[in-house]
Design an enzyme around this catalytic site. Sequence first.
Site, short mmCIF file in Angstrom:
data_model
loop_
_atom_site.label_atom_id
_atom_site.label_comp_id
_atom_site.label_asym_id
_atom_site.label_seq_id
_atom_site.Cartn_x
_atom_site.Cartn_y
_atom_site.Cartn_z
N SER A 142 0.87 -1.19 0.00
CA SER A 142 0.00 0.00 0.00
C SER A 142 0.90 1.23 0.00
O SER A 142 2.08 1.14 0.36
CB SER A 142 -0.85 -0.01 1.27
OG SER A 142 -1.47 1.24 1.48
N TYR A 155 -2.72 0.06 10.66
CA TYR A 155 -2.67 -0.29 9.23
C TYR A 155 -1.28 0.02 8.67
O TYR A 155 -0.67 -0.79 7.97
CB TYR A 155 -3.74 0.47 8.46
CG TYR A 155 -3.81 0.11 6.99
CD1 TYR A 155 -4.37 -1.09 6.58
CD2 TYR A 155 -3.33 0.98 6.00
CE1 TYR A 155 -4.45 -1.43 5.22
CE2 TYR A 155 -3.40 0.65 4.66
CZ TYR A 155 -3.97 -0.55 4.27
OH TYR A 155 -4.05 -0.88 2.93
P1 NAD Z 1 -11.81 -5.49 -0.64
O1 NAD Z 1 -12.45 -5.57 0.71
O2 NAD Z 1 -12.60 -4.96 -1.76
O3 NAD Z 1 -11.23 -6.94 -1.00
C1 NAD Z 1 -10.57 -7.71 -0.03
C2 NAD Z 1 -11.11 -9.13 -0.03
O4 NAD Z 1 -10.41 -9.83 1.00
C3 NAD Z 1 -12.61 -9.22 0.32
O5 NAD Z 1 -13.31 -9.98 -0.67
C4 NAD Z 1 -12.64 -9.92 1.67
O6 NAD Z 1 -13.75 -10.82 1.82
C5 NAD Z 1 -11.32 -10.68 1.68
N1 NAD Z 1 -10.84 -10.92 3.04
C6 NAD Z 1 -10.70 -10.03 4.04
N2 NAD Z 1 -10.29 -10.64 5.16
C7 NAD Z 1 -10.14 -11.95 4.85
C8 NAD Z 1 -9.74 -13.09 5.59
N3 NAD Z 1 -9.44 -13.01 6.90
N4 NAD Z 1 -9.68 -14.29 4.95
C9 NAD Z 1 -10.01 -14.40 3.64
N5 NAD Z 1 -10.42 -13.35 2.90
C10 NAD Z 1 -10.48 -12.14 3.49
O7 NAD Z 1 -10.49 -4.60 -0.42
P2 NAD Z 1 -9.37 -4.07 -1.45
O8 NAD Z 1 -9.35 -2.61 -1.36
O9 NAD Z 1 -9.49 -4.71 -2.77
O10 NAD Z 1 -8.05 -4.57 -0.70
C11 NAD Z 1 -7.15 -5.49 -1.25
C12 NAD Z 1 -5.75 -5.17 -0.75
O11 NAD Z 1 -5.39 -3.87 -1.22
C13 NAD Z 1 -5.60 -5.12 0.77
O12 NAD Z 1 -4.39 -5.75 1.13
C14 NAD Z 1 -5.53 -3.62 1.06
O13 NAD Z 1 -4.82 -3.34 2.25
C15 NAD Z 1 -4.80 -3.12 -0.17
N6 NAD Z 1 -4.97 -1.69 -0.46
C16 NAD Z 1 -6.22 -1.15 -0.59
C17 NAD Z 1 -6.34 0.20 -0.88
C18 NAD Z 1 -7.70 0.85 -1.05
O14 NAD Z 1 -7.76 2.07 -1.24
N7 NAD Z 1 -8.78 0.11 -1.01
C19 NAD Z 1 -5.19 1.00 -1.05
C20 NAD Z 1 -3.94 0.42 -0.92
C21 NAD Z 1 -3.84 -0.95 -0.63
#
Ligand code: NAD
Length: 261
Positions: A142, A155
């Site tokens: 991230s 985080y």
């Molecule tokens: P999202 O919630 O849309 O997708 C994440 C998925 O992970 C979900 O489907 C959820 O059910 C699954 N999940 C969560 N906890 C779990 C667990 N314990 N076991 C199995 N599955 C689990 O979120 P996203 O934004 O696509 O996030 C994906 C990655 O991107 C994460 O690592 C997040 O930290 C990172 N990220 C997100 C952003 C943002 O702005 N959303 C920015 C930078 C990094």
Amino acid sequence: MQLKDQVALVTGGGSGLGLAIVERFVEEGARVAIFDRSQERIDDAVKAFGDKVVGIAGDVRKVDDNNRAVAECVSAFGKLDTFVGNAGIWDYSKTMVSTEDDELSSAFDEMFAINVKGYVLGAKAALPELYKTKGHMIFTASNAAFYPGGGGVLYTATKHAVVGMIKQMAHEFAPHVRVNGVAPGGIGGSNLAGTSALSQEGIKFSDIPLDDLMKQMLPLERAFNAREYAGAYAFFANRRDNTPGTGAVLNFDGGIGMRGF
Ligand code: NAD
């Protein structure tokens, strides 16, 4: 078809960035195992991508679930070339001063269990199969892995830990398995969940005015959607173009840090 005949396993592949990675990998010719805690999201993905994907419902915090995910992937598709550790949660930038001591302690455990331990256990489960294929791992970091202000202290600490984890794994698994990371910025279309310990279940990521925020914050002056980030994963997974890369984390965030003073 950059990933023709390749097989990948994506944690958190049911939503947001993970789902976009699944979509892109399938488009590039790969078959993909989706490991997610939401059965409903897995069912939707299987409906969309058919026999190009297989879904495994489970929790990345559990050793057995990680081992089962790898076993089911190999049973369905015969091998594993790329493990993508991506499932994560956020703390919605909750400040330390506004958090009670007990809540802080539980939220720390929850956040590290999913964002860091989940990656470590997934890597351990995938490793024997990746040794066989001389495969690789890609982890979602991230902007919070490099800069403050992309979350609260919990985080931000988990994502900095992910960078250390990537480097140590790249060191330990060389020359057999390469390990890299992608550090995206804010992701449009994400459903990023908060912590239970901080009672954040009711908050929706889509309620954040991401477009306005990113327009102000980023040198590139706009928000990016999950699909725009997915190409970086296809690059790392591509055996032709990324043979020298290991221990690298790609800052892929609209230029955070390029503003200067
Ligand atoms: P999202 O919630 O849309 O997708 C994440 C998925 O992970 C979900 O489907 C959820 O059910 C699954 N999940 C969560 N906890 C779990 C667990 N314990 N076991 C199995 N599955 C689990 O979120 P996203 O934004 O696509 O996030 C994906 C990655 O991107 C994460 O690592 C997040 O930290 C990172 N990220 C997100 C952003 C943002 O702005 N959303 C920015 C930078 C990094």
